[in-house]
Design a protein around this motif. Structure first.
Motif, PDB file in Angstrom:
ATOM      1  N   ALA A 184     -30.122  -8.581  49.060  1.00  0.00           N
ATOM      2  CA  ALA A 184     -31.073  -8.475  50.172  1.00  0.00           C
ATOM      3  C   ALA A 184     -31.695  -9.844  50.453  1.00  0.00           C
ATOM      4  O   ALA A 184     -31.848 -10.248  51.613  1.00  0.00           O
ATOM      5  CB  ALA A 184     -32.156  -7.446  49.853  1.00  0.00           C
ATOM      6  N   PHE A 185     -32.021 -10.574  49.404  1.00  0.00           N
ATOM      7  CA  PHE A 185     -32.589 -11.914  49.565  1.00  0.00           C
ATOM      8  C   PHE A 185     -31.581 -12.864  50.215  1.00  0.00           C
ATOM      9  O   PHE A 185     -31.917 -13.599  51.147  1.00  0.00           O
ATOM     10  CB  PHE A 185     -33.047 -12.467  48.205  1.00  0.00           C
ATOM     11  N   ILE A 186     -30.347 -12.836  49.742  1.00  0.00           N
ATOM     12  CA  ILE A 186     -29.310 -13.690  50.323  1.00  0.00           C
ATOM     13  C   ILE A 186     -29.105 -13.351  51.802  1.00  0.00           C
ATOM     14  O   ILE A 186     -29.005 -14.238  52.650  1.00  0.00           O
ATOM     15  CB  ILE A 186     -27.994 -13.568  49.524  1.00  0.00           C
ATOM     16  N   GLY A 187     -29.054 -12.065  52.107  1.00  0.00           N
ATOM     17  CA  GLY A 187     -28.923 -11.642  53.499  1.00  0.00           C
ATOM     18  C   GLY A 187     -30.088 -12.115  54.345  1.00  0.00           C
ATOM     19  O   GLY A 187     -29.911 -12.582  55.471  1.00  0.00           O
ATOM     20  N   PHE A 188     -31.293 -12.015  53.794  1.00  0.00           N
ATOM     21  CA  PHE A 188     -32.497 -12.456  54.506  1.00  0.00           C
ATOM     22  C   PHE A 188     -32.428 -13.954  54.797  1.00  0.00           C
ATOM     23  O   PHE A 188     -32.705 -14.391  55.915  1.00  0.00           O
ATOM     24  CB  PHE A 188     -33.740 -12.124  53.675  1.00  0.00           C
ATOM     25  N   VAL A 189     -32.044 -14.743  53.804  1.00  0.00           N
ATOM     26  CA  VAL A 189     -31.939 -16.203  53.968  1.00  0.00           C
ATOM     27  C   VAL A 189     -30.890 -16.538  55.031  1.00  0.00           C
ATOM     28  O   VAL A 189     -31.129 -17.384  55.905  1.00  0.00           O
ATOM     29  CB  VAL A 189     -31.635 -16.892  52.623  1.00  0.00           C
ATOM     30  N   SER A 202     -28.028  -3.220  51.043  1.00  0.00           N
ATOM     31  CA  SER A 202     -29.134  -4.137  50.749  1.00  0.00           C
ATOM     32  C   SER A 202     -28.916  -5.480  51.435  1.00  0.00           C
ATOM     33  O   SER A 202     -29.833  -6.039  52.041  1.00  0.00           O
ATOM     34  CB  SER A 202     -29.266  -4.357  49.239  1.00  0.00           C
ATOM     35  N   PHE A 203     -27.697  -5.986  51.339  1.00  0.00           N
ATOM     36  CA  PHE A 203     -27.374  -7.254  51.993  1.00  0.00           C
ATOM     37  C   PHE A 203     -27.565  -7.150  53.503  1.00  0.00           C
ATOM     38  O   PHE A 203     -28.199  -8.013  54.126  1.00  0.00           O
ATOM     39  CB  PHE A 203     -25.943  -7.680  51.672  1.00  0.00           C
ATOM     40  N   LEU A 204     -27.022  -6.100  54.093  1.00  0.00           N
ATOM     41  CA  LEU A 204     -27.104  -5.949  55.546  1.00  0.00           C
ATOM     42  C   LEU A 204     -28.540  -5.761  56.033  1.00  0.00           C
ATOM     43  O   LEU A 204     -28.918  -6.294  57.081  1.00  0.00           O
ATOM     44  CB  LEU A 204     -26.225  -4.784  56.003  1.00  0.00           C
ATOM     45  N   LEU A 205     -29.347  -5.022  55.274  1.00  0.00           N
ATOM     46  CA  LEU A 205     -30.748  -4.855  55.669  1.00  0.00           C
ATOM     47  C   LEU A 205     -31.503  -6.179  55.543  1.00  0.00           C
ATOM     48  O   LEU A 205     -32.333  -6.510  56.390  1.00  0.00           O
ATOM     49  CB  LEU A 205     -31.422  -3.759  54.847  1.00  0.00           C
ATOM     50  N   GLY A 206     -31.202  -6.943  54.497  1.00  0.00           N
ATOM     51  CA  GLY A 206     -31.795  -8.269  54.369  1.00  0.00           C
ATOM     52  C   GLY A 206     -31.405  -9.163  55.531  1.00  0.00           C
ATOM     53  O   GLY A 206     -32.237  -9.870  56.106  1.00  0.00           O
ATOM     54  N   LEU A 207     -30.136  -9.112  55.900  1.00  0.00           N
ATOM     55  CA  LEU A 207     -29.636  -9.896  57.026  1.00  0.00           C
ATOM     56  C   LEU A 207     -30.336  -9.501  58.322  1.00  0.00           C
ATOM     57  O   LEU A 207     -30.810 -10.355  59.077  1.00  0.00           O
ATOM     58  CB  LEU A 207     -28.125  -9.696  57.155  1.00  0.00           C
ATOM     59  N   LEU A 208     -30.434  -8.206  58.558  1.00  0.00           N
ATOM     60  CA  LEU A 208     -31.103  -7.706  59.761  1.00  0.00           C
ATOM     61  C   LEU A 208     -32.570  -8.110  59.795  1.00  0.00           C
ATOM     62  O   LEU A 208     -33.082  -8.558  60.824  1.00  0.00           O
ATOM     63  CB  LEU A 208     -30.975  -6.181  59.832  1.00  0.00           C
ATOM     64  N   THR A 209     -33.241  -7.995  58.669  1.00  0.00           N
ATOM     65  CA  THR A 209     -34.657  -8.363  58.581  1.00  0.00           C
ATOM     66  C   THR A 209     -34.843  -9.858  58.795  1.00  0.00           C
ATOM     67  O   THR A 209     -35.779 -10.273  59.480  1.00  0.00           O
ATOM     68  CB  THR A 209     -35.224  -7.944  57.209  1.00  0.00           C
ATOM     69  N   GLY A 210     -33.949 -10.652  58.252  1.00  0.00           N
ATOM     70  CA  GLY A 210     -34.039 -12.099  58.409  1.00  0.00           C
ATOM     71  C   GLY A 210     -33.863 -12.563  59.841  1.00  0.00           C
ATOM     72  O   GLY A 210     -34.420 -13.572  60.252  1.00  0.00           O
TER      73      GLY A 210
END
Length: 118
Positions: free
Chosen positions: A108-113, A44-52
């Protein structure tokens, strides 16, 4: 070409999931499915990071859909909850559900930010 990228990512994601979920994360004696929890939270973190980061289409197909889609597992998560409920471990099942859903969304949110900031 897109399907090949997803397939390559999926192959490596499945291998990583197996290794991390079964070999890297120690088994918890309480029956908490730590391996699945760990791969889903980190995925979830990595997908958020990638999306961000607003990755390219190629990267999104290879890493986002292929690797991370195969690395994380929604179906195993559900089966483990069903097993806990069948074993009369409703408190453990509830804790697993809440920590997985809210932890996954939060990471996911933290990764996105972080991805947006990079």
């Amino acid at each position: 070409m897109n399907m090949i990228l997803v397939a390559i990512g999926g192959f490596f994601g499945a291998m990583a999931r197996f290794y991390v979920g079964n070999k890297l994360v120690p088994t918890v004696k309480s029956g908490f499915p730590a391996g699945t929890f760990f791969v889903n939270i980190t995925g979830s973190f990595l997908l958020g990071l990638l999306t961000g980061t607003v990755a390219s289409t190629t990267t999104s197909l290879l890493i986002g859909i292929g690797f991370l889609g195969s690395y994380t597992t929604f179906s195993t998560f559900k089966v483990e909850i069903i097993r806990q409920l069948a074993d009369k471990k409703s408190k453990e099942a509830l804790l697993y559900m809440i920590s997985s859903y809210f932890g996954g969304i939060a990471l996911a949110f933290i990764g996105f930010v972080i991805g947006k900031a990079v």
